[in-house]
Design an enzyme around this catalytic site. Structure first.
Site, PDB file in Angstrom:
ATOM      1  N   LEU A 132       0.865  -1.177   0.000  1.00  0.00           N
ATOM      2  CA  LEU A 132       0.000   0.000   0.000  1.00  0.00           C
ATOM      3  C   LEU A 132       0.900   1.225   0.000  1.00  0.00           C
ATOM      4  O   LEU A 132       1.955   1.234   0.647  1.00  0.00           O
ATOM      5  CB  LEU A 132      -0.894   0.033   1.244  1.00  0.00           C
ATOM      6  CG  LEU A 132      -2.021  -0.993   1.382  1.00  0.00           C
ATOM      7  CD1 LEU A 132      -2.792  -0.741   2.675  1.00  0.00           C
ATOM      8  CD2 LEU A 132      -2.958  -0.953   0.196  1.00  0.00           C
ATOM      9  N   ASP A 133       0.494   2.273  -0.687  1.00  0.00           N
ATOM     10  CA  ASP A 133       1.252   3.522  -0.663  1.00  0.00           C
ATOM     11  C   ASP A 133       1.364   4.036   0.769  1.00  0.00           C
ATOM     12  O   ASP A 133       0.477   3.817   1.598  1.00  0.00           O
ATOM     13  CB  ASP A 133       0.559   4.587  -1.520  1.00  0.00           C
ATOM     14  CG  ASP A 133       0.483   4.209  -2.986  1.00  0.00           C
ATOM     15  OD1 ASP A 133       1.282   3.362  -3.423  1.00  0.00           O
ATOM     16  OD2 ASP A 133      -0.383   4.762  -3.690  1.00  0.00           O
ATOM     17  N   ARG A 134       2.431   4.744   1.037  1.00  0.00           N
ATOM     18  CA  ARG A 134       2.703   5.236   2.391  1.00  0.00           C
ATOM     19  C   ARG A 134       1.530   6.007   3.014  1.00  0.00           C
ATOM     20  O   ARG A 134       1.190   5.777   4.174  1.00  0.00           O
ATOM     21  CB  ARG A 134       3.966   6.099   2.382  1.00  0.00           C
ATOM     22  CG  ARG A 134       4.394   6.541   3.767  1.00  0.00           C
ATOM     23  CD  ARG A 134       5.770   7.190   3.749  1.00  0.00           C
ATOM     24  NE  ARG A 134       6.305   7.232   5.108  1.00  0.00           N
ATOM     25  CZ  ARG A 134       7.581   7.053   5.416  1.00  0.00           C
ATOM     26  NH1 ARG A 134       8.457   6.804   4.482  1.00  0.00           N
ATOM     27  NH2 ARG A 134       7.979   7.109   6.671  1.00  0.00           N
TER      28      ARG A 134
END
Length: 223
Positions: A57-59
Site C-alpha cells: 500500500l502507498d505510504r
C-alpha cells in the site's frame, strides 16, 4: 500495528497511514520488520522469521496488508494476486460528487518514475497500461463523498489517478488534485476489505479493516 487475522500460513494487519510496507531510502522501520518482530515474540521463534510481502500500500494509505508466513503460502498468494483471485475493496473519501452514483472507469496509465506519479489517458499510448476499476457512491457528509472501489487491475497509484481523472480527487491527495493536505499527511483512502480462498486450507477468508480514528471517517461508521 493491529493484527486482523492470523494462522500458520498468513497474517493480515491493519496499516496506519505513514507506515511503509517495505524498507526504502528513508530508513524508516517498515511494517515488514514490525510484523516479523511480533511473530518472533508471539510464537517464541528462534532465529530469523520468514515473512513474505505479496502486495503493498502507498505510504499515505491505510488499511489491510497481507503477509505470507510460509514459502508455500507466498508462492500461492503471489499467483492469486497475479491472477485476480484476491478481491480487494477500498473506501475513498473524495472532495467532489461523482457524475454517476456508480460506474466502471477505464484509462490508460503512464507512470512517471521521476515524479512517482501516474497519468491517465482515454486512449492507448506508448508505455501505457490499461487500468480498470468499479466504483459506487455509498455515503456522504456535508462536503465529502464516500466511494467504494473495486480494482479490476493493479496499476501504480491506480485509484488515486483514476478518481482524479474522473474529477473526484481523494481528500488530502495533493499529488492528484486535492485542494489541501490532511493534517497528518494521510490521504483518505482505506484498503477496507480483502477476500480470497485460503491458499493452503482452501477455506474462504474475508476480513475488514477498522476505519481510521478520525472525525471525518467517523461520520461513515454506519455505512
Amino acid at each position: 500495528m493491529q493484527v486482523i487475522y492470523e494462522d500458520n500460513h498468513i497474517i493480515i494487519v491493519s496499516k496506519q497511514s505513514g507506515e511503509i510496507v517495505q524498507g526504502d531510502k528513508t530508513g524508516d522501520v517498515p511494517l515488514l520488520d514490525v510484523v516479523k518482530a511480533y511473530v518472533k515474540e508471539r510464537y517464541a521463534k528462534p532465529g530469523a522469521v520468514f515473512l513474505g510481502v505479496v502486495h503493498r500500500l502507498d505510504r499515505p494509505v491505510s488499511g489491510l496488508v497481507v503477509f505470507a508466513r510460509t514459502s508455500k503460502a507466498l508462492s500461492r498468494l503471489n499467483d492469486m494476486f497475479r491472477n485476480g483471485e484476491v478481491h480487494k475493496t477500498y473506501w475513498a473519501i473524495v472532495q467532489n460528487k461523482p457524475a454517476a452514483p456508480e460506474g466502471t472507469l477505464e484509462h490508460w496509465l503512464v507512470r512517471n518514475e521521476k515524479q512517482n506519479k501516474s497519468y491517465a489517458y482515454d486512449r492507448e499510448r506508448p508505455n501505457a497500461k490499461r487500468a480498470m476499476l468499479k466504483y459506487r457512491l455509498i455515503g456522504q457528509s456535508d462536503r465529502y463523498w464516500l466511494l467504494e472501489v473495486n480494482l479490476l487491475t493493479g496499476r501504480h497509484h491506480q485509484i488515486r489517478c483514476q478518481l482524479s481523472a474522473m474529477g473526484c480527487p481523494i481528500k488530502g491527495d495533493l499529488k492528484y488534485g486535492a485542494k489541501r493536505s490532511n493534517p497528518d499527511g494521510s490521504i483518505s483512502l482505506l484498503a477496507r476489505r480483502v477476500e480470497f480462498v485460503h491458499p493452503v486450507s482452501k477455506q474462504p477468508v474475508l476480513v475488514e479493516a477498522p476505519l481510521p480514528a478520525d472525525p471525518l471517517w467517523e461520520r461513515f461508521y454506519n455505512v
